[in-house]
Design an enzyme around this catalytic site. Structure first.
Site, PDB file in Angstrom:
ATOM      1  N   LEU A  97      11.219  14.301  85.832  1.00 10.10           N
ATOM      2  CA  LEU A  97      11.939  14.644  84.601  1.00 10.10           C
ATOM      3  C   LEU A  97      10.952  15.297  83.638  1.00 10.10           C
ATOM      4  O   LEU A  97       9.812  14.833  83.497  1.00 10.10           O
ATOM      5  CB  LEU A  97      12.551  13.385  83.989  1.00 10.10           C
ATOM      6  N   ASN A 111      10.738   2.780  84.831  1.00  7.47           N
ATOM      7  CA  ASN A 111      10.600   3.176  86.239  1.00  7.47           C
ATOM      8  C   ASN A 111       9.934   2.042  86.997  1.00  7.47           C
ATOM      9  O   ASN A 111       9.068   1.353  86.461  1.00  7.47           O
ATOM     10  CB  ASN A 111       9.729   4.440  86.343  1.00  7.47           C
ATOM     11  N   HIS A 113       7.556   1.427  90.213  1.00  7.52           N
ATOM     12  CA  HIS A 113       6.662   2.167  91.126  1.00  7.52           C
ATOM     13  C   HIS A 113       6.021   1.176  92.100  1.00  7.52           C
ATOM     14  O   HIS A 113       5.549   0.114  91.684  1.00  7.52           O
ATOM     15  CB  HIS A 113       5.588   2.917  90.327  1.00  7.52           C
TER      16      HIS A 113
END
Ligand code: GAR
Length: 202
Positions: A97, A111, A113
């Protein structure tokens, strides 16, 4: 006070989405509610999981937007605005993004990860590649990180992290599964509740 409205962005299997749905049904995300799932892949199994949980799922592909990144992001933002979304969760969302997008939602994008950031992260590190890199390096401990998303790939403020042991004979697939079970599926719902609670009270 109204619950934080959450959109989950996905691209694939959606096991992290499932972890969120399950945590929500156990009452572990009392400050938020998942109201929308957006996939950038039409065939993502995550969409099936959303449907089974009665959550609206929308497909927005870059190809469908003429291959144009700005148009792709505009389409996502329009959908988020239409649903009054307060918090965006990237759960296996495999598209980058732009800063224009991330600046629109400061401290409102999370997010997950699959490594201990700052190891094995940044551009090119996604999915099984992350675990392959950890095995190639020979590290004995890896893990998962939930962080805020800013303009730097995997560079935003860390919210939660958990370590996971690497074992003899691990393949990227075996390690991925252990990191999901022991870290991602636990951390992501927790982080979502922490941030939802803050947003609810601001
Ligand atoms: C998860 O391991 C997630 O951490 C990773 O992709 C997998 C998606 O699985 N994300 C990244 O690598 C992002 N850089 P899921 O679709 O089953 O949740």
């Amino acid at each position: 006070m109204a619950k934080t409205k959450i959109a989950v962005l996905v691209s694939g299997g959606g096991t992290n989405l499932q972890a969120l749905i399950d945590a929500q049904s156990r009452g572990e995300i009392p400050s938020g509610e998942i109201v929308l799932v957006i996939s950038n892949k039409a065939d993502a199994y995550a969409l099936e999981r959303a449907a089974q949980a009665g959550i609206p799922g929308v497909v927005i592909t870059k190809k469908g937007c003429g291959g144009d990144q700005e148009a792709f992001e505009d389409a996502i933002m329009a959908q988020l605005a239409a649903c009054d979304i307060d918090l965006i969760v990237l759960a296996g969302f495999m598209a980058i993004l732009s800063q224009r997008f991330t600046d629109t939602y400061p401290k409102r994008i999370l997010n997950v990860h699959p490594s201990l950031i700052p190891s094995f992260c940044g551009e090119g590190f996604y999915g099984l590649r992350v675990h392959q890199a950890a095995l190639d390096k020979g590290v004995q401990v890896t893990g998962a990180t939930v962080h805020f998303v800013n303009e730097i790939p995997d560079g935003g403020e860390i919210i939660l992290q958990k370590a996971v042991e690497i074992e003899d004979g691990d393949t990227p697939e075996i390690l991925q599964r252990r990191v999901m079970e022991q870290a991602e599926w636990i951390l992501l719902p927790r982080a979502v509740e922490i941030v939802s609670e803050k947003l609810m009270n601001t």
